[in-house]
Design an enzyme around this catalytic site. Structure first.
Site, short mmCIF file in Angstrom:
data_model
loop_
_atom_site.label_atom_id
_atom_site.label_comp_id
_atom_site.label_asym_id
_atom_site.label_seq_id
_atom_site.Cartn_x
_atom_site.Cartn_y
_atom_site.Cartn_z
N GLU A 24 0.49 -1.21 -0.01
CA GLU A 24 -0.08 0.22 0.53
C GLU A 24 0.71 1.44 0.02
O GLU A 24 2.08 1.15 0.52
CB GLU A 24 -0.95 0.26 1.38
CG GLU A 24 -2.48 -0.42 0.60
CD GLU A 24 -2.86 0.43 0.14
OE1 GLU A 24 -2.37 1.28 0.00
OE2 GLU A 24 -4.75 0.65 0.45
N ARG A 105 -7.55 0.58 13.50
CA ARG A 105 -6.47 0.70 12.85
C ARG A 105 -6.13 1.44 11.56
O ARG A 105 -7.40 2.59 10.99
CB ARG A 105 -6.11 -0.27 11.93
CG ARG A 105 -6.51 -1.10 11.12
CD ARG A 105 -5.64 -2.30 9.70
NE ARG A 105 -6.20 -2.80 8.93
CZ ARG A 105 -6.21 -1.65 7.94
NH1 ARG A 105 -5.83 -0.85 7.51
NH2 ARG A 105 -6.86 -2.82 6.96
N ASN A 107 -5.50 3.31 8.00
CA ASN A 107 -4.76 3.06 6.64
C ASN A 107 -4.22 3.92 5.44
O ASN A 107 -3.29 5.07 6.62
CB ASN A 107 -6.78 3.06 6.76
CG ASN A 107 -6.54 1.73 5.00
OD1 ASN A 107 -5.67 0.85 5.36
ND2 ASN A 107 -7.30 2.18 4.25
N ASP A 125 -12.75 -5.40 10.31
CA ASP A 125 -13.90 -5.54 10.33
C ASP A 125 -14.77 -4.78 8.70
O ASP A 125 -16.30 -6.09 8.63
CB ASP A 125 -14.62 -6.45 11.37
CG ASP A 125 -15.54 -5.80 12.27
OD1 ASP A 125 -15.54 -3.88 11.68
OD2 ASP A 125 -16.09 -6.08 13.36
N ASN A 153 -9.37 6.03 2.91
CA ASN A 153 -8.65 5.87 1.85
C ASN A 153 -8.14 6.98 0.90
O ASN A 153 -7.00 7.53 2.14
CB ASN A 153 -8.75 4.37 0.53
CG ASN A 153 -8.53 3.25 0.99
OD1 ASN A 153 -6.84 3.25 0.80
ND2 ASN A 153 -8.96 2.37 0.89
N ASP A 203 -9.38 3.40 -4.67
CA ASP A 203 -8.89 2.92 -3.36
C ASP A 203 -7.78 4.01 -3.25
O ASP A 203 -8.29 5.03 -2.95
CB ASP A 203 -7.75 1.21 -3.25
CG ASP A 203 -7.25 0.41 -2.27
OD1 ASP A 203 -6.98 1.63 -1.05
OD2 ASP A 203 -7.44 -0.61 -2.08
#
Length: 297
Positions: A24, A105, A107, A125, A153, A203
């Site tokens: 990523e 978390r 990103n 999740d 994102n 993304d």
């Protein structure tokens, strides 16, 4: 496949072996002439001089995103907060955790034209609305700037800092914010691009020097280039479905680097998943906005 005959279709070239479980966040570091990206859930920072070998540095339990710092080093988003990797150091200095909930978390993220670092969060999740967008200031203070996010994102600013583009992946959109001059506040959020389900989910993203958006398509096996008005111009295809992010790099910022993920994919089923790819478009990228630390921070 998009049916519009005006869309140019290309293929990306594979640069490395499958190096990341969940690659990523590529970014070009002008100071060192390296591309950095992350193996996110391994907590590793990956670095490579073009044509060289891939180096790997453990920075935490999660390595969400990295950006260059004015004067050298990197600013990082780790699992539940921010950190600084000072020049020459192998171990980052972690700043205070922003939350204690282990089910959430960090990103992706990026820096604005004022030199502040933003990173967005998500639930492991992927449950709706549990993420937020956080901002780290040059004095190392933090604040939450956007709530109700699901999978925060791609986030990128125009070179003049007047516009920001943002992806919350399950919306299947790229949204545009206007940015208040001087304060850098984000306002007037509105969709620019809507991506049909069959093409994958948006993304990571970047901007080129012509003002067009390049967005990685998770489960779409491609990167798309859109005009500022949202028209699909170019499709760059990859031989693996989980395309995560893209960034311009190289001395002239004329190479588009593309990261991929092998999460949930067996190596023997797809040797391309988790590799780094490249594409040479006929357009350059912009210099990334770096993080600016105040002198006494």
């Amino acid at each position: 496949m998009h049916s519009d005959s005006n869309v140019a279709v290309h293929r990306a070239e594979q640069l490395t072996e499958s190096r990341a479980e969940h690659g990523e966040g590529p970014v070009w570091d002008e100071a060192t002439g390296q591309l950095h990206w992350v193996d996110m859930l391994a907590g590793d920072l990956l670095s490579m001089v073009p044509g060289g070998t891939v180096g790997r540095t453990k920075v935490g339990t999660v390595a969400a995103v990295a950006r260059p710092v004015v004067g050298g080093g990197l600013v990082l988003a780790l699992e539940r907060g921010f950190a600084l990797l000072r020049p020459g150091n192998e171990t980052p200095e972690s700043l205070p955790e922003l939350w204690s909930d282990p089910s959430v978390r960090m990103n992706d993220g990026g820096c604005d034209a004022l030199g502040r670092f933003y990173a967005g969060s998500m639930a492991y999740d992927e449950s709706p609305g549990r993420g937020a967008l956080w901002r780290l200031h040059g004095d190392l203070s933090t604040e939450r700037v956007l709530d109700g996010v699901t999978i925060s994102n791609g986030l990128v600013w125009t070179p003049d800092g007047g516009t920001a583009y943002y992806v919350d992946t399950p919306t299947r959109r790229i949204d545009r914010f206007d940015v208040t001059p001087g304060t850098g506040e984000l306002h007037d959020r509105r969709p620019v691009v809507r991506i049909p389900d069959e093409l994958g989910a948006p993304d990571g993203l970047t901007l080129d020097a012509a003002g067009c958006l390049w967005v990685a398509l998770w489960q779409g096996g491609a990167v798309h280039r859109y005009s500022p008005e949202g028209e699909l111009l170019t499709r760059v295809e990859l031989p693996t479905p989980q395309v995560t992010a893209c960034a311009f790099g190289g001395t002239d910022l004329d190479t588009l680097y593309i990261t991929t993920s092998r999460q949930g994919i067996e190596n023997r089923e797809d040797p391309h998943a988790g590799a780094l790819f490249r594409f040479d478009p006929d357009v350059r990228g912009n210099r990334v906005h770096p993080f600016r630390i105040e002198e006494d921070a």
